[in-house]
Write an enzyme that holds these catalytic residues in place. Structure first.
Site, PDB file in Angstrom:
ATOM      1  N   GLU A 167      40.411  33.060  40.045  1.00 10.05           N
ATOM      2  CA  GLU A 167      40.730  34.500  39.426  1.00 10.05           C
ATOM      3  C   GLU A 167      39.271  35.111  40.085  1.00 10.05           C
ATOM      4  O   GLU A 167      38.615  35.826  39.162  1.00 10.05           O
ATOM      5  CB  GLU A 167      40.653  34.093  38.017  1.00 10.05           C
ATOM      6  CG  GLU A 167      42.041  33.367  37.353  1.00 10.05           C
ATOM      7  CD  GLU A 167      43.776  34.143  38.108  1.00 10.05           C
ATOM      8  OE1 GLU A 167      43.577  35.401  38.343  1.00 10.05           O
ATOM      9  OE2 GLU A 167      45.134  33.611  37.717  1.00 10.05           O
ATOM     10  N   ASP A 184      49.620  32.570  45.634  1.00 15.05           N
ATOM     11  CA  ASP A 184      49.641  33.123  46.661  1.00 15.05           C
ATOM     12  C   ASP A 184      48.474  32.935  47.387  1.00 15.05           C
ATOM     13  O   ASP A 184      48.422  33.036  48.766  1.00 15.05           O
ATOM     14  CB  ASP A 184      50.408  34.225  46.054  1.00 15.05           C
ATOM     15  CG  ASP A 184      50.240  34.684  45.385  1.00 15.05           C
ATOM     16  OD1 ASP A 184      48.660  34.647  44.506  1.00 15.05           O
ATOM     17  OD2 ASP A 184      51.015  36.249  44.641  1.00 15.05           O
ATOM     18  N   GLY A 190      46.368  43.577  42.727  1.00 11.73           N
ATOM     19  CA  GLY A 190      45.954  42.891  41.870  1.00 11.73           C
ATOM     20  C   GLY A 190      44.784  42.695  42.848  1.00 11.73           C
ATOM     21  O   GLY A 190      45.098  42.619  43.855  1.00 11.73           O
ATOM     22  N   HIS A 243      39.176  38.378  38.863  1.00  8.80           N
ATOM     23  CA  HIS A 243      38.846  38.695  37.255  1.00  8.80           C
ATOM     24  C   HIS A 243      37.226  37.906  37.405  1.00  8.80           C
ATOM     25  O   HIS A 243      36.955  38.388  36.234  1.00  8.80           O
ATOM     26  CB  HIS A 243      39.382  38.041  36.153  1.00  8.80           C
ATOM     27  CG  HIS A 243      40.655  38.226  36.238  1.00  8.80           C
ATOM     28  ND1 HIS A 243      41.448  40.015  35.686  1.00  8.80           N
ATOM     29  CD2 HIS A 243      41.407  38.428  37.588  1.00  8.80           C
ATOM     30  CE1 HIS A 243      42.928  40.105  36.162  1.00  8.80           C
ATOM     31  NE2 HIS A 243      42.913  39.596  37.060  1.00  8.80           N
TER      32      HIS A 243
HETATM   33 ZN   LIG Z   1      40.481  40.843  34.124  1.00 11.65          ZN
END
Ligand SMILES: [Zn+2]
Length: 228
Positions: free
Chosen positions: A93, A46, A74, A96
């Protein structure tokens, strides 16, 4: 489908997206939705869809290399170069990336790590760390801290990509004026070898993921009308 990562692009199957319940884990979108709608099904991250839409039609248009961050419940990110998504082995990611490591006391992240950007500056992190929803957070020092974490994310992104623009969208960015000054200050004070990129707020509104997904599937020129 614009889906949360991580997922298997080849099979259009969700893997174990931490923001979704286990009922979604391993769900084969291609088979499930294909059966239901009787059509081919493709899936893309997304944040990648949003990045593509903003790069082609929104705040990133005209820039060769665009990094896009969704800061919502998130945090996700996508990279677009010359109008095309940059896709490597799996998913990016960037939510993260570790900014506050475990050995220095960084808070736990639901991915299993500590001190990830998502554990520090996302909507869920705001609820957990400051005890209120982002739209109810009034404390200027809390917003300044969020700006600093997001600014460090920009610095890391530029260090690796040397991108021309970093675009921020998502629910938390509705409070842009509360943190963008600290974000920009952090970038200014932390980048020494590269010029700072443009830093912009996304332009396309909450449907940007859908525009990005449609663009990927149809390979279209800009859609005729964009609802802001
Ligand atoms: Zn994380």
């Amino acid at each position: 489908m614009a889906t949360p990562g991580p997922f298997d692009r080849e099979r259009a199957t969700l893997l174990n997206p931490p923001g979704l319940s286990e009922a979604w884990h391993g769900l084969d979108l291609r088979a499930t939705l294909g059966r239901h709608f009787g059509c081919p099904v493709f899936a893309e991250n997304d944040a990648n869809c949003a990045a593509l839409a903003e790069a082609r039609f929104g705040a990133g248009r005209g820039f060769p290399t665009v990094a896009y961050y969704t800061v919502s419940t998130g945090i996700g990110a996508g990279v677009v170069r010359d109008g095309e998504l940059v896709i490597a082995r799996h998913d990016t990611e960037a939510g993260h990336q570790v900014l506050w490591p475990a050995h220095l006391g960084g808070p736990e992240c639901h991915c299993g790590g500590h001190g990830c950007l998502e554990a520090l500056a996302s909507g869920n992190a705001i609820r957990k760390r400051f005890g209120v929803a982002p739209e109810e957070l009034d404390d200027p020092s809390a917003w300044a801290e969020i700006g600093r974490w997001l600014g460090l994310a920009v610095v890391n992104t530029v260090a690796l990509l040397d991108c021309d623009v970093v675009v921020f969208g998502g629910g938390v960015v509705k409070a842009w004026e509360r943190f963008d000054r600290e974000l920009r200050r952090t970038v200014r004070e932390s980048l020494f070898l590269q010029p700072p990129p443009e830093i912009r707020r996304a332009e396309l509104g909450d449907d940007r993921n859908v525009w990005g997904a449609m663009t990927l599937v149809r390979g279209l020129a800009p859609p005729p009308t964009l609802v802001q």
